[in-house]
Every structure is written in structure tokens, then in C-alpha cells.
Design an enzyme around this catalytic site. Structure first.
Site, mmCIF file in Angstrom:
data_model
loop_
_atom_site.group_PDB
_atom_site.id
_atom_site.type_symbol
_atom_site.label_atom_id
_atom_site.label_comp_id
_atom_site.label_asym_id
_atom_site.label_seq_id
_atom_site.Cartn_x
_atom_site.Cartn_y
_atom_site.Cartn_z
ATOM 1 N N SER A 240 3.396 -2.458 10.318
ATOM 2 C CA SER A 240 5.050 -2.549 10.299
ATOM 3 C C SER A 240 5.560 -3.652 9.705
ATOM 4 O O SER A 240 6.656 -4.265 10.547
ATOM 5 C CB SER A 240 5.563 -1.943 11.828
ATOM 6 O OG SER A 240 5.135 -0.696 11.977
ATOM 7 N N GLY B 284 2.568 1.920 10.700
ATOM 8 C CA GLY B 284 3.333 3.177 10.409
ATOM 9 C C GLY B 284 4.219 3.547 11.846
ATOM 10 O O GLY B 284 4.753 4.445 11.898
ATOM 11 N N ASN C 182 0.925 -1.199 -0.086
ATOM 12 C CA ASN C 182 -0.039 0.034 0.004
ATOM 13 C C ASN C 182 0.992 1.261 -0.094
ATOM 14 O O ASN C 182 1.514 1.794 1.130
ATOM 15 C CB ASN C 182 -0.891 0.057 1.275
ATOM 16 C CG ASN C 182 -1.710 1.279 1.369
ATOM 17 O OD1 ASN C 182 -1.849 1.988 0.551
ATOM 18 N ND2 ASN C 182 -2.206 1.415 2.513
ATOM 19 N N TRP C 183 1.125 2.037 -1.158
ATOM 20 C CA TRP C 183 1.699 3.135 -0.996
ATOM 21 C C TRP C 183 1.316 4.244 -0.577
ATOM 22 O O TRP C 183 1.911 5.264 -0.535
ATOM 23 C CB TRP C 183 2.049 3.517 -2.559
ATOM 24 C CG TRP C 183 2.810 2.553 -3.546
ATOM 25 C CD1 TRP C 183 3.649 1.308 -3.152
ATOM 26 C CD2 TRP C 183 3.056 2.585 -4.898
ATOM 27 N NE1 TRP C 183 4.130 0.903 -4.137
ATOM 28 C CE2 TRP C 183 4.114 1.372 -5.238
ATOM 29 C CE3 TRP C 183 2.620 3.386 -5.819
ATOM 30 C CZ2 TRP C 183 4.433 1.310 -6.591
ATOM 31 C CZ3 TRP C 183 3.082 3.038 -7.200
ATOM 32 C CH2 TRP C 183 4.190 2.193 -7.540
ATOM 33 N N LYS C 184 0.088 4.205 -0.129
ATOM 34 C CA LYS C 184 -0.647 5.442 0.509
ATOM 35 C C LYS C 184 -0.422 6.596 -0.680
ATOM 36 O O LYS C 184 -0.333 6.364 -1.744
ATOM 37 C CB LYS C 184 0.066 5.880 1.796
ATOM 38 C CG LYS C 184 -0.054 4.592 2.751
ATOM 39 C CD LYS C 184 0.120 4.911 4.113
ATOM 40 C CE LYS C 184 0.411 3.320 4.743
ATOM 41 N NZ LYS C 184 0.158 3.401 6.137
ATOM 42 N N HIS D 141 -9.576 0.772 5.537
ATOM 43 C CA HIS D 141 -8.150 1.138 6.179
ATOM 44 C C HIS D 141 -8.251 2.121 7.389
ATOM 45 O O HIS D 141 -9.033 2.985 7.345
ATOM 46 C CB HIS D 141 -7.339 1.633 5.015
ATOM 47 C CG HIS D 141 -5.805 1.611 5.545
ATOM 48 N ND1 HIS D 141 -5.238 2.713 6.230
ATOM 49 C CD2 HIS D 141 -4.756 0.894 5.010
ATOM 50 C CE1 HIS D 141 -4.077 2.446 6.598
ATOM 51 N NE2 HIS D 141 -3.593 1.422 5.759
ATOM 52 N N GLU E 32 -6.572 4.632 8.391
ATOM 53 C CA GLU E 32 -6.551 5.850 7.788
ATOM 54 C C GLU E 32 -7.902 6.555 7.313
ATOM 55 O O GLU E 32 -8.316 7.609 7.637
ATOM 56 C CB GLU E 32 -5.212 6.211 6.986
ATOM 57 C CG GLU E 32 -3.945 5.880 7.659
ATOM 58 C CD GLU E 32 -2.837 5.400 6.964
ATOM 59 O OE1 GLU E 32 -2.651 5.528 5.794
ATOM 60 O OE2 GLU E 32 -1.896 5.018 7.517
ATOM 61 N N GLU F 263 -5.207 -5.304 10.884
ATOM 62 C CA GLU F 263 -4.337 -4.196 10.926
ATOM 63 C C GLU F 263 -4.466 -3.526 12.207
ATOM 64 O O GLU F 263 -5.189 -2.590 12.417
ATOM 65 C CB GLU F 263 -4.356 -3.299 9.754
ATOM 66 C CG GLU F 263 -4.100 -3.862 8.442
ATOM 67 C CD GLU F 263 -3.461 -2.966 7.408
ATOM 68 O OE1 GLU F 263 -2.323 -2.988 6.981
ATOM 69 O OE2 GLU F 263 -3.949 -1.872 7.201
ATOM 70 N N GLY G 89 2.927 -1.202 4.250
ATOM 71 C CA GLY G 89 2.837 0.152 3.844
ATOM 72 C C GLY G 89 4.204 0.828 3.504
ATOM 73 O O GLY G 89 4.646 0.382 2.542
ATOM 74 N N GLY G 90 4.840 1.342 4.626
ATOM 75 C CA GLY G 90 6.148 1.648 4.354
ATOM 76 C C GLY G 90 7.200 0.961 3.520
ATOM 77 O O GLY G 90 7.817 1.326 2.745
HETATM 78 C C1 PEP Z 1 -0.713 0.184 6.148
HETATM 79 O O1 PEP Z 1 -0.632 1.251 5.379
HETATM 80 O O2 PEP Z 1 -1.614 -0.818 5.736
HETATM 81 C C2 PEP Z 1 0.386 -0.383 6.732
HETATM 82 C C3 PEP Z 1 0.293 -1.692 7.425
HETATM 83 O O3 PEP Z 1 1.543 0.478 6.911
HETATM 84 P P1 PEP Z 1 2.880 0.325 7.753
HETATM 85 O O4 PEP Z 1 3.469 -1.108 6.942
HETATM 86 O O5 PEP Z 1 3.782 1.378 7.387
HETATM 87 O O6 PEP Z 1 2.657 -0.160 9.050
#
Ligand code: PEP
Length: 256
Positions: free
Chosen positions: A211, A172, A9-11, A94, A96, A166, A232-233
């Protein structure tokens, strides 16, 4: 058999040059073996990424889509539009989106229904906050988030759904749930799915997100109910996404 799924997930990150370089690295890496790989770029880059990864086996999805297929919804994107751009998947719920854009359980369910109608494969994201975990209500929160959607889509919809657990406190933050904590919640989720529609639970993929890195992915994949990861990251560095794919391949081969 649940085929491992690695989703990035690039956000709200990336641009045309980034996509070019990313897709080039995916092409050089070759097809993943017995692992599905999926990338969620910002919506404006969906068709560009679809074209750039053609032939690599990598699939593309939208991070969000509206609950209606057209109408007076300024700034929004309909699931049918996502489909027309060549993407096959969509995230819903999600954390966010829930925290920053007012996506309630009911709205998330609306979006999943619309995604299914548009022939997209939805991934429902669920997860508790730190306060909810500390209050001992993590399972209740996840059960509520899942239950509202399950009620709406029934057995037929569940058969086309994937779920991503999640925990909000792990997204993040660099603080991953331990493999045992994630496994416990995944097993609980599978029991909820089983209770609603027997046969579906065995095949429904439950991803862990929060993460995830190449370093912690092998231990997560070793758990029997962790069928994939939503990253994500770490997914913004293509070599790190590919290292996570390699970890999934190793465990997939071991599970077969
Ligand atoms: C996400 O955006 O779904 C996520 C899990 O981010 P991260 O891996 O950065 O925690």
C-alpha cells in the site's frame, strides 16, 4: 551507495491502450534523476512495454518465471523467454504467488536460481501474514523465507539479488506498515545478509511493499534501510508512480 529503486507491479491489469498511454506519460516525464524505475507488466506485454519505454531509462521485468528453462510445463514461461522479450528483471515469491499458486520457499529458491542463470535480476519478496505478526513470529518467517534462498545462491547470488519486504497484511489493503515497522524489518534483513556475506549487505537493495502511495512514500524513503518501494495498486496510475519517483529523487538527493 544504494541507488533508490521504484518498481511498479501491475499484477493482472493493463492492455495495449493502457501501455501506450502509460509509456507516453513516462516519456513526457523524462528520465528519473538518480533513481531506478522498473515496471512489471503481465508477461504477455513484456516486449510491447520494453519497446514503448525505449529511451526513457525505465526498465521492465516479469512478475514470475518458471524454475526450468524449458520442458513440459503447460502455461508457464521460462526465464530465458523473459530475457528474450527484452526484460531484465523478475519477481519471485510475491505473496500472491505463495498464497494462490503454491510457490513454496523451495520453489521460490528454484526460481531465483533459474533467473540468475538466465541473467535476470531477481527481486525476492518476503513477508509475514497478520497472524504471524500478531503471534510475534514476523522475523522468524522472514528469516526462513530469506534463508532458504540465501542457502541456495550463496554470496555470488546475493550480490545480484534485491529483496522486497512486503508484509502480507499491507498488500492491497490500504494498511501500510509504519515507517518504523518497515525500517525495523529492513535492518533485521540487512543483518541477516551481513551475517551470511559481509560486504554484500551494504549494497543490496531492500524495497518496501504494501500500500505504498505518493502520500506515504516520503516517510518510507526517509528511513535509512528502505532503498526503494514495490508498488502495486498505485502503480496503475502513472502519475502516482511518477509522484513516488519524485519522492525517491528528493530523498536520494538528500542522502548523497
Ligand atoms: C504488490 O503487489 O507487491 C503490492 C505491494 O501491492 P499494493 O501496493 O497494492 O499493496
Amino acid at each position: 551507495m544504494r541507488r533508490p529503486l521504484v518498481a511498479g507491479n501491475w499484477k493482472m491489469h493493463g492492455d495495449a491502450g493502457f501501455i501506450e498511454a502509460y509509456a507516453g506519460a513516462l516519456r513526457r516525464a523524462g528520465r528519473a534523476k538518480d533513481v531506478d524505475v522498473l515496471v512489471f507488466p503481465p508477461a504477455c506485454y513484456l516486449d510491447r512495454l520494453v519497446a514503448a519505454v525505449a529511451g526513457t531509462g525505465v526498465e521492465v521485468g516479469a512478475q514470475n518465471a518458471h524454475w526450468a528453462n524449458d520442458g513440459a510445463f503447460t502455461g508457464e514461461i521460462a526465464p530465458g523467454m523473459v530475457r528474450e522479450l527484452g526484460a531484465g528483471w523478475v519477481l519471485a515469491g510475491h505473496s500472491e504467488r505463495r498464497a494462490l499458486f503454491g510457490d513454496t520457499d523451495e520453489r521460490v529458491a528454484d526460481k531465483i536460481v533459474a533467473a540468475l542463470e538466465a541473467n535476470l535480476q531477481p527481486i525476492l519478496c518476503v513477508g509475514e501474514s497478520l497472524a504471524e505478526r500478531e503471534a510475534g513470529s514476523a522475523e522468524a518467517v522472514v528469516a526462513r523465507q530469506f534463508g532458504v534462498v540465501a542457502e541456495r545462491i550463496g554470496r555470488e547470488g546475493l550480490a545480484r539479488l534485491s529483496v522486497a519486504y512486503e508484509p502480507v497484511w499491507a498488500i492491497g489493503t490500504g494498511r501500510t506498515a509504519s515507517p518504523a515497522q518497515a525500517q525495523d524489518m529492513h535492518a533485521y534483513l540487512r543483518s541477516l545478509i551481513e551475517a551470511r556475506s559481509g560486504g554484500v549487505a551494504r549494497d543490496l537493495r531492500i524495497l518496501y511493499g504494501g500500500s505504498v502511495t505518493p502520500e506515504n512514500a516520503p516517510a518510507l524513503f526517509a528511513e535509512p534501510d528502505i532503498d526503494g518501494v514495490l508498488v502495486g495498486g498505485a502503480s496503475l496510475v502513472v502519475e502516482r508512480l511518477l509522484a513516488i519517483v519524485r519522492a525517491a529523487e528528493a530523498v536520494g538527493a538528500h542522502r548523497n
